[in-house]
Motif scaffolding. Structure first.
Motif, PDB file in Angstrom:
ATOM      1  N   ASP A  26      -1.324 -35.924 -31.160  1.00  0.00           N
ATOM      2  CA  ASP A  26       0.054 -35.747 -30.704  1.00  0.00           C
ATOM      3  C   ASP A  26       0.527 -37.039 -30.030  1.00  0.00           C
ATOM      4  OD1 ASP A  26      -0.971 -35.790 -28.092  1.00  0.00           O
ATOM      5  OD2 ASP A  26      -0.618 -33.668 -27.729  1.00  0.00           O
ATOM      6  N   ALA A  27       1.697 -37.016 -29.426  1.00  0.00           N
ATOM      7  CA  ALA A  27       2.286 -38.212 -28.822  1.00  0.00           C
ATOM      8  C   ALA A  27       1.451 -38.763 -27.674  1.00  0.00           C
ATOM      9  CB  ALA A  27       3.709 -37.912 -28.344  1.00  0.00           C
ATOM     10  N   ASN A  28       0.608 -37.927 -27.063  1.00  0.00           N
ATOM     11  CA  ASN A  28      -0.245 -38.363 -25.965  1.00  0.00           C
ATOM     12  C   ASN A  28      -1.650 -38.724 -26.426  1.00  0.00           C
ATOM     13  OD1 ASN A  28       1.795 -37.894 -23.995  1.00  0.00           O
ATOM     14  ND2 ASN A  28       1.338 -35.712 -24.104  1.00  0.00           N
ATOM     15  N   GLY A  29      -1.872 -38.703 -27.733  1.00  0.00           N
ATOM     16  CA  GLY A  29      -3.191 -39.016 -28.264  1.00  0.00           C
ATOM     17  C   GLY A  29      -4.159 -37.857 -28.197  1.00  0.00           C
ATOM     18  N   GLN A  30      -3.636 -36.663 -27.938  1.00  0.00           N
ATOM     19  CA  GLN A  30      -4.469 -35.474 -27.784  1.00  0.00           C
ATOM     20  C   GLN A  30      -4.469 -34.620 -29.053  1.00  0.00           C
ATOM     21  OE1 GLN A  30      -6.241 -35.051 -24.836  1.00  0.00           O
ATOM     22  NE2 GLN A  30      -5.403 -37.096 -24.500  1.00  0.00           N
ATOM     23  N   ARG A  31      -5.349 -33.649 -29.062  1.00  0.00           N
ATOM     24  CA  ARG A  31      -5.433 -32.708 -30.176  1.00  0.00           C
ATOM     25  C   ARG A  31      -4.179 -31.841 -30.203  1.00  0.00           C
ATOM     26  NH1 ARG A  31     -10.339 -28.429 -30.573  1.00  0.00           N
ATOM     27  NH2 ARG A  31      -9.736 -28.190 -28.429  1.00  0.00           N
ATOM     28  N   MET A  32      -3.707 -31.552 -31.394  1.00  0.00           N
ATOM     29  CA  MET A  32      -2.508 -30.729 -31.562  1.00  0.00           C
ATOM     30  C   MET A  32      -2.888 -29.252 -31.645  1.00  0.00           C
ATOM     31  SD  MET A  32      -0.015 -32.969 -34.056  1.00  0.00           S
ATOM     32  CE  MET A  32      -0.574 -32.165 -35.493  1.00  0.00           C
ATOM     33  N   SER A  33      -1.942 -28.400 -31.341  1.00  0.00           N
ATOM     34  CA  SER A  33      -2.140 -26.960 -31.460  1.00  0.00           C
ATOM     35  C   SER A  33      -2.091 -26.553 -32.933  1.00  0.00           C
ATOM     36  CB  SER A  33      -1.044 -26.214 -30.700  1.00  0.00           C
ATOM     37  OG  SER A  33       0.206 -26.405 -31.360  1.00  0.00           O
TER      38      SER A  33
END
Length: 159
Positions: free
Chosen positions: A106-113
């Protein structure tokens, strides 16, 4: 966030792998759906249609509309599950992306739902419109984003 964005060609080959992995079972299931809906194989169905319309020069065989709806729904659901589950998993990637060493964030570099991953998959539909412009734009922007990435606010990066 990882700024090492994956470009057009590596994503192309990842999607090619995913297309093969997902396409084979969908092809088989599609044949079974056709047989279930019409009571015959596609070959038998089209042969009968051609015989019935042998004198009509403008005839083009078309599958029954009920089959087309079942096939569309099955294919869409299979894609949502495949891309949604795998992209939202701990690996953050489909099998094709794993093979190519890339992942979706995602935009924060995290895993998406799962929901956002499913929306990203559905974004492939408009990405394919107008001569695949939504995919081709990956090659021409700084962050290597396609239309489906903008829709889901996602990025594809190297692991």
């Amino acid at each position: 966030m990882n700024k090492n964005y994956a470009g057009f060609w590596i994503r192309f080959f990842a999607n090619l792998i995913d297309g093969i992995i997902l396409g084979i079972p969908i092809f088989i299931a599609d044949k079974l759906i056709f047989k279930q809906v019409t009571g015959m194989t596609e070959e038998e169905y089209y042969a009968i249609q051609a015989q019935q319309n042998a004198f009509n020069e403008l005839y083009t065989a078309a599958a029954p509309s009920s089959y087309l709806w079942y096939s569309f729904l099955f294919t869409t659901l299979a894609g949502i599950l495949y891309y949604g589950i795998l992209t939202s998993s701990k690996k953050q990637a489909t099998f094709g992306k794993m093979a190519m060493g890339i992942k979706v964030v995602d935009a924060n570099g995290q895993r998406m739902s799962f929901l956002r991953s499913a929306v990203r998959y559905l974004g492939y539909i408009p990405s394919g419109f107008l001569l695949f412009f939504g995919y081709i734009m990956v090659a021409f922007n700084e962050k290597k984003r396609g239309l489906h990435d903008y829709i889901a606010n996602s990025y594809v990066v190297y692991k």
